[in-house]
Design an enzyme around this catalytic site. Structure first.
Site, PDB file in Angstrom:
ATOM      1  CE  LYS A   1      59.540  26.836  90.306  1.00  0.00           C
ATOM      2  NZ  LYS A   1      60.808  26.172  90.043  1.00  0.00           N
TER       3      LYS A   1
ATOM      4  CB  THR B   1      64.266  28.095  91.094  1.00  0.00           C
ATOM      5  OG1 THR B   1      63.407  27.414  90.189  1.00  0.00           O
ATOM      6  CG2 THR B   1      63.462  29.149  91.847  1.00  0.00           C
TER       7      THR B   1
END
Length: 280
Positions: free
Chosen positions: A168, A95
């Site tokens: 995300k 991420t």
């Protein structure tokens, strides 16, 4: 069978490697120590000690390190992206900023770059049901789908390159905000004479429940849960705040709620810190 390279076979990455091998893929993975190399051999992967060697002959390379900076270090400084064969695919599970993925795609036009951050934990990966938010060209995503399907379900193609990271980051902003809301709710419950554990358990059966609430109730306290997940969620909140700042904005109300629940975070300084926590 697809030849897959893998960087970041830690708590999150190791079950990915195992699932890839079980699905019939040939996996070459980076092992930084003798112990890590032995562990990779035990699950059927071929260990290598240099990042660039991971790309040797690989149809696809997956990266599952901890930070955006580590992605850049592996791909650029250590030569992984340059070592990939034309037509290969680079899958970024870490991420981070959408800009990093887009920069790699713009610089290495002879390979397909796909961002695929995960939502879930090692147990979800082991079961083949971790959620993947995937960004990239339609043809590129279809190319890597057999690899992702080894451990991902659902595989959600959410847009062009960088879109997976964007989804995300929004997801984890809401995740952090719900921690803040629950911390505030626990404080209210205490003033009303209700113990934290009882309140958290009860809320999982009411209309105020959420997946985050269920996680926290299982842990027994908001503080305990933040201790468990604070490192990774704090890192992701910092990334989304920086990304919003680059657009000349902030997170609005989310900022205030997040601040109610997030503790000071130390994301560590290992050059190759692998994803070690739950990646909700």
């Amino acid at each position: 069978m697809t030849r897959v390279g893998f960087v970041g076979a830690g708590r999150m990455g190791a079950p990915m490697v195992r699932r890839l091998i079980e699905a019939g893929h040939e996996v070459r993975a980076l092992g930084r120590t003798d112990e890590k190399c032995a562990a990779l051999r035990d699950i059927g992967a071929q260990p290598v000690t240099r990042a660039a060697d991971v790309a040797d002959g690989a149809d696809a390379v997956a990266i599952c390190v901890f930070t955006d900076e580590q992605v850049s270090q592996v791909c650029l400084d250590d030569g992984l992206a340059a070592a990939m064969q034309p037509g290969g695919a680079l899958i970024i599970h870490t991420t981070g900023s959408p800009a990093t993925t887009r920069r790699l795609a713009a610089e290495f036009t002879d390979i397909d770059v796909v961002d695929a951050p995960v939502s879930g934990g090692p147990h979800n990966i082991a079961a083949g049901e971790v959620t993947l938010f995937v960004g990239g060209a339609h043809a590129a995503v279809n190319k890597v789908r057999p690899v992702l399907a080894s451990y991902g379900d659902p595989i959600l193609h959410v847009g062009e390159i960088g879109a997976g990271q964007a989804v995300k980051l929004v997801n984890n902003s809401l995740f952090a905000a719900q921690i803040g809301l629950l911390r505030t709710a626990v404080d209210l419950g205490a003033r009303l004479g209700v113990q934290e554990a009882e309140l958290l358990t009860s809320l999982t059966h009411g209309s105020g429940t959420s997946r985050v609430g269920e996680f926290i109730a299982a842990r027994g306290s908001v503080q305990g849960f933040v201790t468990d997940v604070g490192e990774f969620i704090g890192k992701d909140v910092a990334v989304v705040r920086q990304t919003a700042g680059e657009l000349g904005s902030d997170l609005g109300l989310l900022d205030e709620v997040i601040d109610a629940g997030i503790l000071a975070i130390n994301s560590g300084d290992s050059p190759y810190q692998e994803a070690s926590g739950e990646a909700y």
